[in-house]
Design an enzyme around this catalytic site. Structure first.
Site, PDB file in Angstrom:
ATOM      1  CG  HIS A  85     -12.034  55.908 118.338  1.00 47.81           C
ATOM      2  ND1 HIS A  85     -10.969  56.745 118.446  1.00 47.81           N
ATOM      3  CD2 HIS A  85     -12.632  55.631 119.346  1.00 47.81           C
ATOM      4  CE1 HIS A  85     -11.091  56.746 119.782  1.00 47.81           C
ATOM      5  NE2 HIS A  85     -11.758  56.175 120.435  1.00 47.81           N
TER       6      HIS A  85
ATOM      7  CD  GLU B  14      20.178  38.250  86.833  1.00 43.08           C
ATOM      8  OE1 GLU B  14      21.442  38.389  87.274  1.00 43.08           O
ATOM      9  OE2 GLU B  14      19.482  39.442  86.704  1.00 43.08           O
TER      10      GLU B  14
ATOM     11  N   GLY C  40      20.357  57.709 104.816  1.00 41.88           N
ATOM     12  CA  GLY C  40      19.132  57.662 104.005  1.00 41.88           C
ATOM     13  C   GLY C  40      18.666  56.255 104.576  1.00 41.88           C
TER      14      GLY C  40
END
Length: 503
Positions: A481, A38, A184
């Site tokens: 609910h 990396e 987007g």
């Protein structure tokens, strides 16, 4: 151990973003020797410039919005006296750093050797890492070099007046006005954030609706919610000119009617997509080439393996149907690691990967849009229920909807979902190398949500679509609910012919 032995490994991963580090972690857990190269920071764009810092900021924006709602709807006389930008930034960066250290720690514990430096291919099994020499990978190489923001020709980002999604959060302070180019997910999220923080926001999208890859009703409900918050939304519009000023930009926007509008803003935020990163990778040295869009396409989607055996691809380097989403990259990394370990492989089912936009209101979808289902010639049933039809939806007061698309009776269980890149779905079996359908009919093909916190509601629908459940299968299960999720249950009840509040 000689230098040659030290630089010989089973798996070499180039890129430490979500796709790369997930491949490395899984491969190491399976007993493979892993080197991860990396050149920047472990975690990649998602952790350091994208998903994590942006969602941290969006959470802060939710808190600001909540104070406004408390005052305007509920009689709680609260106001935001000021915003301590350095404190907000410090909290965001602390979250990012804790995640960064966590990932780095996981890699150390797993025994993954992380080498800092730019890597380039030198052959089908060899990689040279700057400052560390040449490495040989016995089992395979994984390309996970990610993507960068796209810019428009002739428009350069300066980090102050013109910014990309990678540096928008790190520009100094908060602007009083923002022109966001691109409707987007990224553009919508940044438009939402800046509006919450008090900026005047104009959102410009060339397509005829926001989130053009999502269901048409998603874009419509999202635009309605953003406009209600005071964001100027201009779809079907294009940027035709930009002038940089000392204190901002002056842009010309062409509307669908051909009008030329001049929009001034302190900041122009460009969010017109991302481009795969392959520069310096030297694909040709390994016998590979990117396609005309810059992607590295696999020859075998069930293994994410390129035309060069042993070289695999994950993350943003993959072309569609891969989605360029961090959570899809995790799945890709698991698949590739298990493939390199010699375990049976199974293609990533991109049709069941959830897609989320973390704006206010949020959107979340999985499976086919209505237009996609009809384009495939499918006989479908569609049911849409507004969240405002539920008590909890009224409490939140943000509007939104639940939309479910299901195959009509006799239409076929797999409904033409774009999953079949070489491996069967969970309710089907392989026989003689061919896939035989279980014959289920009426399966749910797609679920689309718009509203508050729907990002936390999509997991149920992911399972429904992924397991080819029918509306009747879902309707027998009871939703609590009062909740927003009961709107999902009610939508399926109606499709199953058992509608209670919806007819």
């Amino acid at each position: 151990m000689s230098e040659t032995d030290a630089n010989t490994t089973d798996v070499l991963v180039i890129g430490g973003g979500t796709g790369g580090y997930s491949t490395a972690l899984r491969a190491a857990s399976l007993g493979l020797r892993v080197v991860l190269a990396e050149r920047d920071l472990i975690g990649g764009t998602c952790l350091h410039r994208g998903c994590i810092p942006s969602k941290a900021m969006l959470h802060a924006a939710e808190l600001v919005d909540g104070i406004a709602e408390a005052r305007e709807r509920w009689g709680v006389k609260a106001t935001v006296d000021s915003l301590d930008w350095p404190a907000l930034v410090a909290t965001r960066d602390g979250i990012v750093e804790r995640n960064h250290q966590g990932v780095a720690g996981h890699l150390r514990t797993a025994g993954v050797r992380v080498v800092k430096g730019t890597a380039r291919l030198t052959g089908p099994r060899t990689v040279r890492i700057e400052g560390a020499g040449e490495f040989t990978a016995r089992r395979g190489i994984v390309l996970a070099t990610g993507s960068r923001p796209r810019l428009l020709p002739g428009l350069a980002a300066d980090g102050r007046r013109v910014v990309t999604s990678d540096d928008a959060l790190f520009a100094a302070g908060l602007p009083a006005s923002v022109l966001v180019l691109g409707g987007g997910a990224i553009g919508v999220e940044y438009a939402s954030f800046h509006r919450s923080m008090g900026a005047e926001v104009t959102l410009v999208e060339a397509a005829g609706r926001l989130l053009p890859l999502e269901d048409e009703d998603v874009g419509r409900h999202l635009a309605r919610g953003l406009k209600k918050r005071g964001i100027t939304v201009r779809t079907g519009s294009t940027l035709t000119g930009t002038e940089l000023l000392a204190d901002g930009v002056r842009a010309t926007v062409r509307t669908p009617k051909g009008e030329e509008l001049v929009v001034g803003a302190e900041r122009l935020l460009v969010a017109v997509g991302r481009a795969p990163v392959t520069d310096g990778l030297d694909l040709a040295a390994a016998g590979l080439a990117a396609d005309e869009r810059g992607f590295v396409a696999p020859a075998d989607w069930s293994r994410l393996e390129t035309s060069v055996p042993g070289i695999h691809v994950v993350g943003d380097l993959l072309p569609p149907p891969s989605l360029g989403l961090a959570h899809a990259s995790f799945a890709e990394g698991l698949l590739v690691a298990e493939t390199l370990a010699g375990l049976p492989s199974r293609a990533v089912d991109y049709a069941t990967v959830p897609r989320v936009t973390y704006s206010s209101p949020q959107t979340a979808s999985v499976g086919l849009t209505e237009a996609e289902a009809r384009a495939r010639g499918l006989d479908i049933k569609v049911n849409t229920m507004p969240l405002a039809a539920t008590a909890k939806g009224m409490v939140h007061g943000q509007g939104g909807m639940v939309k479910v698309i299901a195959a009509a009776d006799g239409a076929g269980g797999d409904g033409g979902l774009p999953w079949a890149w070489g491996s069967p779905r969970s309710n089907e079996v392989e026989s003689g190398g061919e896939v035989e359908s279980s014959g289920k009919t009426g399966a749910v093909l797609g679920v689309h949500l718009v509203g508050p916190q729907v990002s936390e509601m999509i997991a149920e629908s992911q399972l429904i679509v992924g397991w080819d459940a029918e509306p009747a299968d879902v309707a027998q299960h009871i939703h609590a609910h009062p909740t927003l999720s009961e709107a999902v249950g009610e939508t399926f009840l109606t499709l199953a012919g058992r509608g209670l509040h919806q007819h």
